[in-house]
Write a protein that holds these residues in place. Structure first.
Motif, mmCIF file in Angstrom:
data_model
loop_
_atom_site.group_PDB
_atom_site.id
_atom_site.type_symbol
_atom_site.label_atom_id
_atom_site.label_comp_id
_atom_site.label_asym_id
_atom_site.label_seq_id
_atom_site.Cartn_x
_atom_site.Cartn_y
_atom_site.Cartn_z
ATOM 1 N N THR A 83 0.825 -1.214 0.000
ATOM 2 C CA THR A 83 0.000 0.000 0.000
ATOM 3 C C THR A 83 0.860 1.265 0.000
ATOM 4 O O THR A 83 0.330 2.369 0.026
ATOM 5 N N GLU A 84 2.169 1.095 -0.046
ATOM 6 C CA GLU A 84 3.059 2.256 -0.010
ATOM 7 C C GLU A 84 2.949 3.063 -1.293
ATOM 8 O O GLU A 84 2.791 2.515 -2.384
ATOM 9 N N LEU A 101 2.403 7.487 -6.654
ATOM 10 C CA LEU A 101 2.265 6.259 -7.436
ATOM 11 C C LEU A 101 2.366 5.047 -6.515
ATOM 12 O O LEU A 101 3.265 4.987 -5.669
ATOM 13 N N PRO A 102 1.488 4.066 -6.655
ATOM 14 C CA PRO A 102 1.622 2.850 -5.849
ATOM 15 C C PRO A 102 2.961 2.167 -6.117
ATOM 16 O O PRO A 102 3.399 2.060 -7.263
ATOM 17 N N GLU A 103 3.600 1.723 -5.075
ATOM 18 C CA GLU A 103 4.901 1.072 -5.212
ATOM 19 C C GLU A 103 4.802 -0.151 -6.118
ATOM 20 O O GLU A 103 3.850 -0.922 -6.053
ATOM 21 N N GLY A 284 -6.430 1.047 -9.035
ATOM 22 C CA GLY A 284 -6.493 0.929 -7.586
ATOM 23 C C GLY A 284 -6.362 2.233 -6.838
ATOM 24 O O GLY A 284 -6.150 2.227 -5.623
ATOM 25 N N ILE A 285 -6.471 3.368 -7.549
ATOM 26 C CA ILE A 285 -6.321 4.674 -6.914
ATOM 27 C C ILE A 285 -7.592 5.484 -7.140
ATOM 28 O O ILE A 285 -8.121 5.535 -8.254
ATOM 29 N N ASN A 286 -8.049 6.128 -6.101
ATOM 30 C CA ASN A 286 -9.153 7.074 -6.240
ATOM 31 C C ASN A 286 -8.552 8.413 -6.652
ATOM 32 O O ASN A 286 -8.401 9.329 -5.859
ATOM 33 N N HIS A 287 -8.193 8.516 -7.937
ATOM 34 C CA HIS A 287 -7.430 9.661 -8.409
ATOM 35 C C HIS A 287 -8.341 10.785 -8.889
ATOM 36 O O HIS A 287 -9.530 10.595 -9.162
ATOM 37 N N SER A 288 -7.753 11.956 -9.011
ATOM 38 C CA SER A 288 -8.478 13.118 -9.510
ATOM 39 C C SER A 288 -8.792 12.953 -10.994
ATOM 40 O O SER A 288 -7.987 12.416 -11.758
ATOM 41 N N ARG A 289 -9.963 13.416 -11.397
ATOM 42 C CA ARG A 289 -10.340 13.432 -12.816
ATOM 43 C C ARG A 289 -10.151 14.814 -13.424
ATOM 44 O O ARG A 289 -10.488 15.047 -14.581
#
Length: 314
Positions: A83-84, A101-103, A284-289
């Motif tokens: 989860t890093e 960025l997810p590791e 897997g990321i709740n990223h900005s649109r």
């Protein structure tokens, strides 16, 4: 016992000596972009499995070196998921990514010329070096001296990380590149230096040296799997032909092999050209649109406000 002879490829399936042989190795040379390269193909090997396809080899003063063909692994890839997050160290962009960025993931930075893809990638490595992580940048476009000059212009410290080994930058000419040999060299450099963050700048220049597009796609998929298995957080930069295009990623359609895609583009507003960045894909990321403006100044990279003018999205 070995039987050695000179044959045309069509003879390998019709002559009687090949019918009784337990193994058949076919060695041949072919010209690729003005360079003569040697290849080995195993056509037959009784009682055992073997790697099919073309395998490049070289005859050097140290002996014969063979580089088995890089190919995608058919079975499900097994690797540790953490989860890093690995931050860019650029306020605003890290927020758009939900912390970084997810590791262990693969990311494409895609954009037109002059949008700053290399600078964003370099800042990602410098942020890791600041935290004690080792970074490797393979450049097919800019030599070390030019990258250092670009870093100096933004006030970034780079020399101390190059000197203490936390950052390694290698320039490679794409003209003399062989992708199978290159893949082994990448893995060797990463393992010897315990690399945590890795950048190829750019995949587009690398792509220009490839004759076989399918072989290139297989290479990208295979090297991405190897990097994930080693938990290396990786960035590939990609040059798009139309710097104003909002969705173009790459001609070779490499999005299948990566986890995240960040796009950089120019936008026109009120007779001026501005730059914008957006996260197109992030697994897997709740990223900005949002599409957000950014500037590259002597003080670094600044992510500005949300781009909301409708004429900029055309």
């Amino acid at each position: 016992m070995f039987l050695i002879g000179e044959y045309e490829e069509k003879e390998l399936t019709v002559l009687s000596e090949f019918a009784i042989a337990d193994g058949i190795f076919h060695l041949y040379g072919q010209e690729e972009k003005r360079f003569q390269k040697r290849y080995l193909r195993i056509l037959k090997m009784r009682g055992t499995s073997f790697e099919q396809g073309e395998h490049m080899f070289e005859i050097t003063p140290a002996g014969i070196e063979i580089y088995p063909r890089m190919k995608p692994v058919g079975k499900e890839l097994e690797y540790e998921v953490t989860t890093e997050k690995k931050r860019f160290g650029i306020n605003g962009l890290d927020e758009m990514l939900g912390g970084g960025l997810p590791e262990g993931t693969i990311t494409i930075l895609s954009g037109g010329t002059g949008t700053g893809k290399t600078l964003f990638a370099l800042k990602f490595l410098l942020e890791g070096a600041e935290k004690g992580e080792k970074g490797l940048l393979l450049s097919f476009e800019e030599p070390l001296a030019q990258l250092k000059r670009n870093a100096y212009s933004l006030g970034w410290e780079i020399d101390k990380y190059l000197q203490d080994g936390r950052l390694d930058i290698r320039f490679i000419s794409p003209i003399e590149l062989d992708i199978d040999k290159h893949a082994f060299e990448i893995i060797d450099m990463i393992e010897k230096n315990n690399v945590n963050r890795f950048v190829i700048d750019s995949i587009t220049s690398f792509e220009s040296s490839i004759v076989d597009l399918q072989k290139y796609k297989d290479y990208i998929w295979a090297i991405a799997q190897e990097l994930k298995r080693r938990n290396i957080t990786t960035i590939f930069t990609v040059l798009t032909e139309n710097p104003f295009s909002p969705l173009m990623v790459s001609k070779a359609q490499l999005s299948f092999a990566v986890d995240n895609i960040i796009i950089f583009r120019y936008v026109e507003s009120n007779s001026s050209i501005k730059k914008a960045v957006g996260v197109l894909k992030a697994r897997g990321i709740n990223h900005s649109r949002d599409l957000r403006k950014y500037e590259i100044t002597p003080n670094g990279i600044d992510i500005l406000g949300k781009l909301n003018e409708t004429n900029m999205l055309k």
